[in-house]
Design an enzyme around this catalytic site. Sequence first.
Site, PDB file in Angstrom:
ATOM      1  N   TYR A   1      -3.447   0.236 -14.316  1.00  0.00           N
ATOM      2  CA  TYR A   1      -3.066  -0.667 -13.624  1.00  0.00           C
ATOM      3  C   TYR A   1      -1.936  -1.304 -14.145  1.00  0.00           C
ATOM      4  CZ  TYR A   1      -3.141  -4.317  -9.199  1.00  0.00           C
ATOM      5  OH  TYR A   1      -3.036  -4.975  -8.195  1.00  0.00           O
TER       6      TYR A   1
ATOM      7  N   SER B   1       2.228  -7.047  -8.458  1.00  0.00           N
ATOM      8  CA  SER B   1       1.031  -8.343  -9.233  1.00  0.00           C
ATOM      9  C   SER B   1       1.686  -8.739 -10.217  1.00  0.00           C
ATOM     10  CB  SER B   1      -0.184  -6.825  -9.396  1.00  0.00           C
ATOM     11  OG  SER B   1      -1.085  -7.814  -9.846  1.00  0.00           O
TER      12      SER B   1
HETATM   13  P1  NAP Z   1      -7.079  -3.128   0.187  1.00  0.00           P
HETATM   14  O1  NAP Z   1      -7.593  -4.459   0.958  1.00  0.00           O
HETATM   15  O2  NAP Z   1      -7.519  -2.257  -0.480  1.00  0.00           O
HETATM   16  O3  NAP Z   1      -6.007  -2.338   1.258  1.00  0.00           O
HETATM   17  C1  NAP Z   1      -5.019  -1.771   0.409  1.00  0.00           C
HETATM   18  C2  NAP Z   1      -4.513  -0.485   1.882  1.00  0.00           C
HETATM   19  O4  NAP Z   1      -4.070   0.711   1.510  1.00  0.00           O
HETATM   20  C3  NAP Z   1      -6.455   0.387   1.977  1.00  0.00           C
HETATM   21  O5  NAP Z   1      -6.137   0.256   3.299  1.00  0.00           O
HETATM   22  C4  NAP Z   1      -5.960   1.427   1.096  1.00  0.00           C
HETATM   23  O6  NAP Z   1      -7.105   2.637   1.858  1.00  0.00           O
HETATM   24  C5  NAP Z   1      -4.532   2.143   1.915  1.00  0.00           C
HETATM   25  N1  NAP Z   1      -4.444   2.859   0.370  1.00  0.00           N
HETATM   26  C6  NAP Z   1      -4.746   3.158  -1.046  1.00  0.00           C
HETATM   27  N2  NAP Z   1      -4.103   4.021  -1.511  1.00  0.00           N
HETATM   28  C7  NAP Z   1      -3.430   4.514  -0.459  1.00  0.00           C
HETATM   29  C8  NAP Z   1      -3.251   5.832  -0.880  1.00  0.00           C
HETATM   30  N3  NAP Z   1      -2.571   6.741  -1.611  1.00  0.00           N
HETATM   31  N4  NAP Z   1      -2.190   6.062   0.341  1.00  0.00           N
HETATM   32  C9  NAP Z   1      -2.175   5.756   1.530  1.00  0.00           C
HETATM   33  N5  NAP Z   1      -3.577   4.098   1.902  1.00  0.00           N
HETATM   34  C10 NAP Z   1      -3.612   3.386   0.775  1.00  0.00           C
HETATM   35  O7  NAP Z   1      -5.841  -3.970  -0.947  1.00  0.00           O
HETATM   36  P2  NAP Z   1      -4.859  -5.082  -1.391  1.00  0.00           P
HETATM   37  O8  NAP Z   1      -5.277  -6.044  -1.978  1.00  0.00           O
HETATM   38  O9  NAP Z   1      -4.503  -5.577   0.331  1.00  0.00           O
HETATM   39  O10 NAP Z   1      -3.960  -4.567  -2.374  1.00  0.00           O
HETATM   40  C11 NAP Z   1      -2.906  -4.632  -1.465  1.00  0.00           C
HETATM   41  C12 NAP Z   1      -1.639  -4.275  -2.225  1.00  0.00           C
HETATM   42  O11 NAP Z   1      -1.629  -5.445  -3.781  1.00  0.00           O
HETATM   43  C13 NAP Z   1      -2.008  -3.423  -3.654  1.00  0.00           C
HETATM   44  O12 NAP Z   1      -0.392  -2.738  -4.269  1.00  0.00           O
HETATM   45  C14 NAP Z   1      -2.321  -4.133  -4.637  1.00  0.00           C
HETATM   46  O13 NAP Z   1      -2.210  -3.289  -5.951  1.00  0.00           O
HETATM   47  C15 NAP Z   1      -1.826  -5.440  -4.996  1.00  0.00           C
HETATM   48  N6  NAP Z   1      -2.007  -6.395  -5.284  1.00  0.00           N
HETATM   49  C16 NAP Z   1      -2.980  -7.041  -4.585  1.00  0.00           C
HETATM   50  C17 NAP Z   1      -3.946  -7.913  -5.736  1.00  0.00           C
HETATM   51  C18 NAP Z   1      -5.529  -8.861  -5.061  1.00  0.00           C
HETATM   52  O14 NAP Z   1      -5.883  -9.607  -5.583  1.00  0.00           O
HETATM   53  N7  NAP Z   1      -6.063  -7.947  -3.659  1.00  0.00           N
HETATM   54  C19 NAP Z   1      -3.261  -8.613  -6.712  1.00  0.00           C
HETATM   55  C20 NAP Z   1      -2.150  -8.187  -7.118  1.00  0.00           C
HETATM   56  C21 NAP Z   1      -1.620  -7.334  -5.886  1.00  0.00           C
HETATM   57  P3  NAP Z   1      -8.087   2.726   0.799  1.00  0.00           P
HETATM   58  O15 NAP Z   1      -9.025   1.346   2.082  1.00  0.00           O
HETATM   59  O16 NAP Z   1      -8.840   3.581   1.306  1.00  0.00           O
HETATM   60  O17 NAP Z   1      -7.771   2.106  -0.056  1.00  0.00           O
END
Ligand code: NAP
Length: 256
Positions: A154, A141
């Site tokens: 975070y 991130s």
């Molecule tokens: P997302 O749409 O919430 O997708 C994440 C997926 O991972 C969800 O299905 C979630 O399930 C699952 N998950 C979370 N914790 C878990 C666990 N302990 N075991 C198994 N599955 C788990 O999020 P995203 O935005 O795509 O994020 C993906 C990655 O990108 C993360 O590492 C996040 O920190 C990083 N990121 C995102 C952004 C952004 O702006 N979106 C920016 C920087 C970094 P649940 O829905 O049940 O939680």
Amino acid sequence: MRVAGKRVLVTGGASGIGAASARRFAAEGAHVAVVDRDAERGRAVTDELAGRGASARFYRADVGDPGVVGDVVTQVAADLGGIDVLHSNAGAVAGSTVEDTDLADWDRVHAVNVRAPWLWTKAALPYLLRSGAGAVVFTGSTSGMVGFPGAIAYTSSKGGLLNLTRSLALELAERNVTVNAVCPGHIDTPMTRGFFESPDDPGGLEGRLAAHAATVPMKRLGRPEEVAAFVVFLASDDARFCTGGIYPCDGGMTAA
Ligand code: NAP
């Protein structure tokens, strides 16, 4: 990009960036294992991919649970005939300041964002070494690259993940396993939408997202597919000389 035939494990592949990664790998001919705690959404992704003729399987697991990592990785490797690529992507978020963060939040976020990437890499490593062209890609991130107030656990965890990336890359540099991190900025995913939801003002969500987007030099949120494209490149045979890299994908945010 050359990922056809590669055996890929994506954590957090039921939603957002992970689902986009699973879709892109599958579209490029890889065999994809989606790991997530949400079985319904995870199976929907793999069913969609299988419906298009791709090779995709779903495995339900909480990636932060050390007790399940070895079994899931062994099962994926048995089903796919090995593992060439680990996209360790699942992440946990807590939007709280130094005073508001409690021990449980701190531990939960670090368990998923730093400990799990280490544990999944460690479990997958024998297969990545056998691959001959192993690749680990972490979803970091931009908030691990620069300071960011109001999400203290975070940002600390993502900062740790980025130095884990560099250290693993050096440990594995002579063993044909690359380790890199893509650092998304503000991406339009369910996680981001959840972060900006407010029970007192549900109708204001789009306005809050627009204000969030206005802080990005490109004046828009990124799309999960834009991050996934980078992940697939780093896992591909075109990126074999790239290791230890921390790559922002953020519409210019960290250039400022
Ligand atoms: P997302 O749409 O919430 O997708 C994440 C997926 O991972 C969800 O299905 C979630 O399930 C699952 N998950 C979370 N914790 C878990 C666990 N302990 N075991 C198994 N599955 C788990 O999020 P995203 O935005 O795509 O994020 C993906 C990655 O990108 C993360 O590492 C996040 O920190 C990083 N990121 C995102 C952004 C952004 O702006 N979106 C920016 C920087 C970094 P649940 O829905 O049940 O939680």
